[in-house]
Write a protein that holds these residues in place. Sequence first.
Motif, PDB file in Angstrom:
ATOM      1  N   HIS A   1     -34.669  27.665  19.153  1.00  0.00           N
ATOM      2  CA  HIS A   1     -34.259  28.713  18.215  1.00  0.00           C
ATOM      3  C   HIS A   1     -33.888  29.975  18.981  1.00  0.00           C
ATOM      4  CE1 HIS A   1     -38.148  30.994  18.485  1.00  0.00           C
ATOM      5  NE2 HIS A   1     -38.614  29.805  18.798  1.00  0.00           N
ATOM      6  N   LEU A   2     -33.219  30.905  18.295  1.00  0.00           N
ATOM      7  CA  LEU A   2     -32.781  32.152  18.906  1.00  0.00           C
ATOM      8  C   LEU A   2     -33.355  33.385  18.224  1.00  0.00           C
ATOM      9  CD1 LEU A   2     -29.009  31.276  19.553  1.00  0.00           C
ATOM     10  CD2 LEU A   2     -30.802  31.523  21.279  1.00  0.00           C
ATOM     11  N   ASP A   3     -34.080  33.226  17.119  1.00  0.00           N
ATOM     12  CA  ASP A   3     -34.716  34.375  16.474  1.00  0.00           C
ATOM     13  C   ASP A   3     -36.002  34.719  17.211  1.00  0.00           C
ATOM     14  OD1 ASP A   3     -35.850  31.909  15.401  1.00  0.00           O
ATOM     15  OD2 ASP A   3     -36.919  33.142  13.952  1.00  0.00           O
ATOM     16  N   THR A   4     -36.491  35.957  17.024  1.00  0.00           N
ATOM     17  CA  THR A   4     -37.689  36.404  17.726  1.00  0.00           C
ATOM     18  C   THR A   4     -38.662  37.071  16.764  1.00  0.00           C
ATOM     19  OG1 THR A   4     -37.065  38.708  18.226  1.00  0.00           O
ATOM     20  CG2 THR A   4     -36.174  37.001  19.689  1.00  0.00           C
ATOM     21  N   GLN A   5     -39.826  37.368  17.286  1.00  0.00           N
ATOM     22  CA  GLN A   5     -40.796  38.197  16.582  1.00  0.00           C
ATOM     23  C   GLN A   5     -40.308  39.656  16.578  1.00  0.00           C
ATOM     24  OE1 GLN A   5     -43.770  37.504  15.035  1.00  0.00           O
ATOM     25  NE2 GLN A   5     -43.468  35.309  15.304  1.00  0.00           N
TER      26      GLN A   5
ATOM     27  N   HIS B   1     -45.028  36.179  22.080  1.00  0.00           N
ATOM     28  CA  HIS B   1     -44.983  37.025  20.879  1.00  0.00           C
ATOM     29  C   HIS B   1     -45.309  38.470  21.257  1.00  0.00           C
ATOM     30  CE1 HIS B   1     -45.431  33.669  17.612  1.00  0.00           C
ATOM     31  NE2 HIS B   1     -44.448  33.452  18.467  1.00  0.00           N
ATOM     32  N   ASN B   2     -44.747  38.888  22.385  1.00  0.00           N
ATOM     33  CA  ASN B   2     -45.039  40.206  22.939  1.00  0.00           C
ATOM     34  C   ASN B   2     -43.868  40.585  23.847  1.00  0.00           C
ATOM     35  OD1 ASN B   2     -46.172  42.210  24.940  1.00  0.00           O
ATOM     36  ND2 ASN B   2     -48.046  41.834  23.796  1.00  0.00           N
ATOM     37  N   GLU B   3     -43.538  41.872  23.886  1.00  0.00           N
ATOM     38  CA  GLU B   3     -42.430  42.318  24.731  1.00  0.00           C
ATOM     39  C   GLU B   3     -42.690  42.071  26.214  1.00  0.00           C
ATOM     40  OE1 GLU B   3     -40.644  46.236  22.693  1.00  0.00           O
ATOM     41  OE2 GLU B   3     -42.837  46.038  22.501  1.00  0.00           O
ATOM     42  N   LEU B   4     -43.948  41.894  26.596  1.00  0.00           N
ATOM     43  CA  LEU B   4     -44.294  41.637  27.994  1.00  0.00           C
ATOM     44  C   LEU B   4     -44.098  40.172  28.401  1.00  0.00           C
ATOM     45  CD1 LEU B   4     -47.579  43.753  28.275  1.00  0.00           C
ATOM     46  CD2 LEU B   4     -45.253  44.411  28.959  1.00  0.00           C
ATOM     47  N   GLU B   5     -43.758  39.311  27.444  1.00  0.00           N
ATOM     48  CA  GLU B   5     -43.540  37.888  27.720  1.00  0.00           C
ATOM     49  C   GLU B   5     -42.610  37.717  28.922  1.00  0.00           C
ATOM     50  OE1 GLU B   5     -42.529  35.162  24.270  1.00  0.00           O
ATOM     51  OE2 GLU B   5     -40.578  35.394  25.220  1.00  0.00           O
TER      52      GLU B   5
END
Length: 416
Positions: free
Chosen positions: A87-91, A386-390
Amino acid sequence: MTKIISNLQIDSARLWDTIHETAKFGATPKGGVRRLTLGPEDKQVRDWFRGACEAAGLQLHIDALGSMFALRKGRDMSKPPVGLGSHLDTQPTGGKFDGVLGTLAALEVVRTLNDAGIETETPICIVNWTNEEGSRFAPATMASAAYAGDYATDNILARTDAAGISVGEALDGIGYRGSEAVGARKLGAFVELHIEQGPLLEAENKTIGVVDRGQGIAWYDGKVTGFESHAGTTPMPLRRDALVTLSEIVLAIERVAKAHGPNAVGTVGEAVIAAPSRNVIPGEIAFTVDIRSPSSETLDAIDNDLRSAIAEIAARRKVEIAFDAIWRKPPTVFNARLVEAVEHATKALGYSHRRITSGAGHDACNLASVVPAAMIFVPCKDGVSHNELEDATQADCAAGANALMHTVLALAGVAS
């Protein structure tokens, strides 16, 4: 098992570049991605993906829920294609790799086969599933679940976001409501590459996780009904405090999950006091519970133990506790032949690996009920997702894409 073409490798730099190129669509100041399903940023990345697939010579088809199917012809077009993608959608505060890696690695596999002039016996189909994350519309993995027959298309189209916009309206708004019926495009198999979203591979210094199963999930909605009263005048022994009651429930969930460990987890993710006030003892509080285990028997045992604990807490604290099961997904057992194909490709490529259970839900978990399916994991830094630090390394992403490519070749066959 088909012998792999050992010198065939994906273009690591090209894959890495596409990951960072698409991360511009919805980029956040902290280096993450906010790309909610069917929003303007999702349209941007979909348009980019459409162009990339067409440039690679693929035929693009879109179903009624917006899932994108990019078909690469095989020598025998009578055979259902081998599917790969994610998939291409994000949190809302997501990262660059969750889902995106699997979809872009699938594109890189096709580009590599094109560059090498390799024709497969069976067609190949890249899939971008709509709304895997569930951060704008519920449920999560809704498009693949509808593909698997778990939901009717109209049911999903009618779901609304917090602003009251329906899935159907959002699809029309970005121009991605397709004409193809959901489930009409049959797949012969499906393989999904994904970051692990957990710490095991990194902790054990393993490059590839050969996913053989996914956890079962049980969701509950709960409500504690006590009695609102003055915080200053109500003696402690006479209180019917809903929040203190919930604290006992939370600890009971932790205790029961640990007792059924190590392959069980339990989480209270939401708690809302009905009428919060600093000087009022909470009289009503709603909460949610998420229980997971790879064993159906363990899920049953946890349910039984929790209900017994909750009944005891309610009687002792003189409150009412509603505890309603609202959704249950049985554990996923991935197709043994496909799991072995992943393991064979991984071993032949010389990557360190281990069998692993998926703690998170994925589109492949839905597909597994109607199509032979499997998954491939690669490490992510500190197990964070599920975090910008991923984060993940270029080398690990390339290894996962190579394992994916050779697994797909083993399933699709190289035309002679």
